[in-house]
Scaffold this active site. Structure first.
Site, PDB file in Angstrom:
ATOM      1  N   HIS A 199       8.896   0.995   3.721  1.00  0.00           N
ATOM      2  CA  HIS A 199       9.803   0.946   4.594  1.00  0.00           C
ATOM      3  C   HIS A 199      10.911  -0.331   4.371  1.00  0.00           C
ATOM      4  O   HIS A 199      10.521  -1.166   3.691  1.00  0.00           O
ATOM      5  CB  HIS A 199       9.383   1.134   5.997  1.00  0.00           C
ATOM      6  CG  HIS A 199       8.178  -0.113   6.442  1.00  0.00           C
ATOM      7  ND1 HIS A 199       8.539  -1.440   6.274  1.00  0.00           N
ATOM      8  CD2 HIS A 199       6.809   0.026   6.311  1.00  0.00           C
ATOM      9  CE1 HIS A 199       7.263  -2.092   6.573  1.00  0.00           C
ATOM     10  NE2 HIS A 199       6.435  -0.983   6.623  1.00  0.00           N
ATOM     11  N   GLU A 200      11.734  -0.585   5.351  1.00  0.00           N
ATOM     12  CA  GLU A 200      12.845  -1.554   5.156  1.00  0.00           C
ATOM     13  C   GLU A 200      11.876  -2.981   4.985  1.00  0.00           C
ATOM     14  O   GLU A 200      12.494  -4.013   4.460  1.00  0.00           O
ATOM     15  CB  GLU A 200      13.773  -1.636   6.176  1.00  0.00           C
ATOM     16  CG  GLU A 200      14.903  -0.672   5.928  1.00  0.00           C
ATOM     17  CD  GLU A 200      15.657  -1.383   4.606  1.00  0.00           C
ATOM     18  OE1 GLU A 200      16.000  -0.504   3.700  1.00  0.00           O
ATOM     19  OE2 GLU A 200      16.050  -2.476   4.551  1.00  0.00           O
ATOM     20  N   GLY A 201      10.790  -3.121   5.530  1.00  0.00           N
ATOM     21  CA  GLY A 201       9.873  -4.411   5.780  1.00  0.00           C
ATOM     22  C   GLY A 201       9.755  -4.608   4.243  1.00  0.00           C
ATOM     23  O   GLY A 201       9.817  -5.876   3.799  1.00  0.00           O
ATOM     24  N   HIS A 202       8.883  -3.684   3.769  1.00  0.00           N
ATOM     25  CA  HIS A 202       8.904  -3.692   2.227  1.00  0.00           C
ATOM     26  C   HIS A 202       9.921  -4.189   1.367  1.00  0.00           C
ATOM     27  O   HIS A 202       9.853  -5.037   0.601  1.00  0.00           O
ATOM     28  CB  HIS A 202       8.211  -2.631   1.282  1.00  0.00           C
ATOM     29  CG  HIS A 202       6.935  -2.000   2.358  1.00  0.00           C
ATOM     30  ND1 HIS A 202       6.888  -1.129   3.046  1.00  0.00           N
ATOM     31  CD2 HIS A 202       5.624  -2.675   2.177  1.00  0.00           C
ATOM     32  CE1 HIS A 202       5.740  -0.736   3.587  1.00  0.00           C
ATOM     33  NE2 HIS A 202       4.562  -1.847   3.030  1.00  0.00           N
ATOM     34  N   GLY A 222       4.888 -10.019   4.340  1.00  0.00           N
ATOM     35  CA  GLY A 222       5.538  -9.726   5.492  1.00  0.00           C
ATOM     36  C   GLY A 222       4.975 -10.800   6.577  1.00  0.00           C
ATOM     37  O   GLY A 222       3.746 -10.623   6.603  1.00  0.00           O
ATOM     38  N   SER A 249       6.282  -0.629  10.232  1.00  0.00           N
ATOM     39  CA  SER A 249       4.954  -0.288   9.956  1.00  0.00           C
ATOM     40  C   SER A 249       4.630   1.168   9.199  1.00  0.00           C
ATOM     41  O   SER A 249       5.121   1.844   9.616  1.00  0.00           O
ATOM     42  CB  SER A 249       3.933  -0.542  10.827  1.00  0.00           C
ATOM     43  OG  SER A 249       2.575  -0.232  10.442  1.00  0.00           O
ATOM     44  N   SER A 250       4.123   1.199   8.164  1.00  0.00           N
ATOM     45  CA  SER A 250       3.700   2.413   7.656  1.00  0.00           C
ATOM     46  C   SER A 250       3.139   3.263   8.677  1.00  0.00           C
ATOM     47  O   SER A 250       3.078   4.522   8.754  1.00  0.00           O
ATOM     48  CB  SER A 250       2.731   2.333   6.335  1.00  0.00           C
ATOM     49  OG  SER A 250       3.499   1.443   5.371  1.00  0.00           O
ATOM     50  N   MET A 270       0.709  -1.296  -0.074  1.00  0.00           N
ATOM     51  CA  MET A 270       0.234  -0.066   0.113  1.00  0.00           C
ATOM     52  C   MET A 270       0.935   1.149  -0.033  1.00  0.00           C
ATOM     53  O   MET A 270       0.476   2.461   0.405  1.00  0.00           O
ATOM     54  CB  MET A 270      -0.930   0.012   1.307  1.00  0.00           C
ATOM     55  CG  MET A 270      -1.851  -1.264   1.244  1.00  0.00           C
ATOM     56  SD  MET A 270      -3.607  -1.182   2.077  1.00  0.00           S
ATOM     57  CE  MET A 270      -3.036  -0.465   3.606  1.00  0.00           C
TER      58      MET A 270
END
Lengths: 282, 282
Positions: free
Chosen positions: A34-37, A147, A185-186, A30
């Site tokens: 961030h680093e997660g994506h 994730g 998290s965004s 969405m």
């Protein structure tokens, strides 16, 4: 990096790529990356010949009192990051492109979707599975990456893929955390300084659960009780749920075992944060 | 003709065919084949390089008080007929193969599915769309063929294909009738002699509607009133619905126009029969 805004053009791209051969990896997001994506994107570019990332804030997965209107956006920033990671296509459709007027078809995974987050966010997973099957049909990836922070989402999507005989694999990737433990998290962007401090209680509570289990505690009630204390000690926190469940069907378990999922959702101020861990894992 | 019973083998066959190139036509059925089904198969074999026919009595589309247990079966007869029509594959999976234990994912087309037959058969279209998307994902046809007798089913499936961005076309084929006007249906097999006579009232009522419209009558109320009289005159009939609606969204219309759908469902004895026509067509 190609930016594609129409479903038709996205399908054409996939069709061309399929003619040439080679695998397609897909990371649906969405945005406000961030680093997660980015860890998902890196996994995709390393495992697949081509990588498609989508940015689409899916209105159908937001409830009427949720944060659709304020969901953070940074298209230019996202684009730059994806370019630097050698993504082939950024698929960035409008709402109308994905849901033309009169759209009426929904996919739902029953039971699984009613537990944990599904209890407090009715319609959320139905919105997720509907947009995800559409994106899968448009992009036709070999592998799609999600994730593990949204572990129930991951489980629900895997179940949909199995149940509807879809031809792709779903790969879950580990949670990425700030150095102080907060899962990326965004929505962390919403937190003011005070709430940012309180938000650390989620990962602290999970660490406590792991520790207790490692030291021999198996009562879900006792573990959840200690976690509750840690959360409630912090300012502005309100527990949505704390759950110890089966990691695939999300049924509550009374006795913790080495694969149990400990998951929680906590409002910190107005921001709803989620986090989870598997007991007996690192 | 190859008979395939497992999803995996069916997918493998499709995969091989796709490597070779050529188009795949698909006719999903519940078996007990009649000329209506066979007209779809002939259309498929004439239009596509390969034709797959499935026979699967889909439990998920039957209500608790419906005729799942008595639904007519004639596998050997069906097989012979399909062989003679040069079908490539008869896909004949078991219930467990399509719905392994724990199956939980459903597809529903809202609004459309709640009208006409959906009103009296709650869950029916949800069962249909769920099995059909699964079969589409397993067989991956270029074109799938459906009879216009189940016109609402045809409309609901077309809507699902559009809404979920599936890559196939849906082709509707004209109703095949006995010489006396009764639309062919596997369920006609349930009718005793007396009920068989009464069953003619459905097509008679539709013909009356066409005639009235041709002569200038446009009031849905008046047209449906005359149809009701024709049905009620016959023994053992009980009207489920008589409807004059838009042919794509199935919303009731008060004024008949040249594309209006006239559809009806009538119990004749214990057997529920359906039929329909488009006004202003032959």
């Amino acid at each position: 990096m190609k930016i594609i805004r129409s479903v038709k053009e996205m399908k054409n791209w996939t069709y061309e790529i399929r003619q040439e051969g080679g695998t397609v990896g897909f990371v649906p997001t969405m945005g406000f990356l961030h680093e997660g994506h980015l860890s998902l994107v890196r996994e995709s570019t390393s495992k697949c010949n081509h990588t498609v990332v989508s940015i689409f804030v899916n209105a159908k997965q937001f409830g009427p009192n949720e944060d659709l209107d304020t969901y953070p956006i940074d298209f230019e920033g996202d684009k730059k990051q994806l370019e630097s990671l050698n993504v082939d296509v950024l698929f960035y459709p409008s709402h109308e492109e994905i849901y033309p007027e009169g759209h009426a078809t929904f996919v739902s995974v029953e039971e699984l979707s009613g537990r944990l987050c599904g209890k407090s966010r009715p319609g959320f997973f139905r919105g997720v599975t509907t947009v995800v099957i559409k994106l899968f049909n448009i992009v036709k990836p070999d592998i799609a990456f999600f994730g593990e922070k949204d572990r129930q989402q991951l489980g629900v999507i895997k179940k949909m893929v199995t149940d509807l005989n879809l031809d792709l694999s779903i790969k879950g990737m580990p949670i990425i955390r700030n150095s102080d433990g907060l899962a990326l998290s965004s929505r962390n962007d919403y937190l003011n300084k005070e709430d940012r401090d309180s938000s650390l209680s989620l990962s602290k509570a999970l660490n406590k659960a792991k520790l207790m289990f490692a030291e021999g505690e198996t009562s879900a009630k006792v573990i959840k009780g200690e976690m509750t204390k840690i959360i409630e000690k912090e300012k502005n926190t309100r527990i949505d749920y704390i759950s110890l469940s089966h990691p695939e069907n999300f049924k509550e378990m009374e006795k913790a075992v080495s694969y149990s999922l400990v998951a929680l959702a906590v409002f910190v101020g107005k921001t709803r944060l989620i986090d989870n861990c598997i007991l007996g894992s690192r």
